[in-house]
Scaffold this motif. Structure first.
Motif, PDB file in Angstrom:
ATOM      1  N   TYR A  17       0.837  -1.213   0.000  1.00  0.00           N
ATOM      2  CA  TYR A  17       0.000   0.000   0.000  1.00  0.00           C
ATOM      3  C   TYR A  17       0.867   1.257   0.000  1.00  0.00           C
ATOM      4  O   TYR A  17       0.557   2.230  -0.687  1.00  0.00           O
ATOM      5  N   GLY A  54     -10.752  -8.149   5.147  1.00  0.00           N
ATOM      6  CA  GLY A  54      -9.744  -7.856   4.119  1.00  0.00           C
ATOM      7  C   GLY A  54     -10.215  -6.653   3.318  1.00  0.00           C
ATOM      8  O   GLY A  54     -10.180  -6.649   2.088  1.00  0.00           O
ATOM      9  N   ASP A  75      -8.588  -5.342   8.207  1.00  0.00           N
ATOM     10  CA  ASP A  75      -7.526  -5.658   7.244  1.00  0.00           C
ATOM     11  C   ASP A  75      -6.230  -5.811   8.024  1.00  0.00           C
ATOM     12  O   ASP A  75      -6.045  -5.174   9.068  1.00  0.00           O
TER      13      ASP A  75
END
Ligand SMILES: C[S@@+](CC[C@H](N)C(=O)[O-])C[C@H]1O[C@@H](n2cnc3c(N)ncnc32)[C@H](O)[C@@H]1O
Length: 212
Positions: A17, A54, A75
């Motif tokens: 990310y 998730g 998550d």
């Protein structure tokens, strides 16, 4: 995660990310819910309590909250959860976003009336070890009797060397815990370098048995 759990396909999702923050996010971050799930948001979502496991950058959870559901979303990536929290706050929406590992969830607000998994199970299958089994074993305890569960996953047939099969999905959501399981062939959307991709996948819908 302990060293015992590590497999060759463990991915550092925080790093993914972070590294893609300036280029629109990871390939699965398409800026909204997967089209196959967007199609069910206005029908077939039982509420009020909804869980997104998730959840990534939070677009599905936020779309559910916009529709008035009480959404919990988890998550493993703190970076993704922080991004999701900021998006929800920007819209003035309340979503309970938590950093949690789906293979060892602790959710005192369970059970939920609908549960969504958009791309998590296939990630756990890819990781290998007992991750997918641990997750699948926990799901019946998270879904209220009569709850609807949706699982969207990339198909192994995509040819990337990972993904799920219809058989794996059906085995994971078998009777007596689950009833009325349907598996539909769908396209999973992805985006890389500003380009939309479409991968073959599945959308599973099932119902938590009333009396299992
Ligand atoms: C393919 S992405 C899908 C993200 C989001 N649901 C979506 O549709 O955009 C898979 C997500 O699962 C998360 N994930 C991977 N392993 C996990 C685990 N063990 N527990 C919780 N989340 C996990 C990743 O951080 C990532 O956000």
């Amino acid at each position: 995660m302990s060293a015992r759990d590590a497999t060759p396909y463990d991915i550092d999702y925080d790093e993914v990310y972070r590294d893609t923050a300036d280029s629109g996010g990871p390939p699965w971050d398409i800026g909204g819910p997967q089209p196959a799930l967007a199609a069910v948001l206005d029908r077939g979502v039982k509420g009020p309590k909804v869980l997104d496991i998730g959840c990534g950058a939070g677009d599905l959870a936020i779309a559910l909250a916009r529709r008035g559901h009480q959404v919990t979303a988890v998550d493993i990536s703190r970076v993704a959860i922080e991004r999701a929290r900021a998006k929800a706050a920007g819209e003035g929406l309340t979503v309970r976003f938590e950093v949690q590992d789906a293979t060892r969830l602790s959710l005192p607000s369970a059970p939920f009336d609908s549960v969504f998994d958009s791309g998590l199970l296939h990630s756990l299958v890819r990781r290998g070890g007992d991750a997918a089994d641990a997750y699948l074993a926990a799901l019946p305890g998270l879904a209220a009797p009569g709850a609807t569960v949706f699982v969207l996953a990339v198909s192994l047939a995509d040819g990337q060397g990972w993904g799920v099969t219809e058989e794996l999905l059906r085995a994971g959501f078998a009777e007596p815990e689950w009833v009325g399981t349907e598996v539909e062939e769908i396209q999973v959307a992805a985006e890389t370098g500003g380009q939309r991709l479409s991968l073959p996948g599945f959308l599973l819908r099932t119902v938590r048995a009333l009396d299992a």
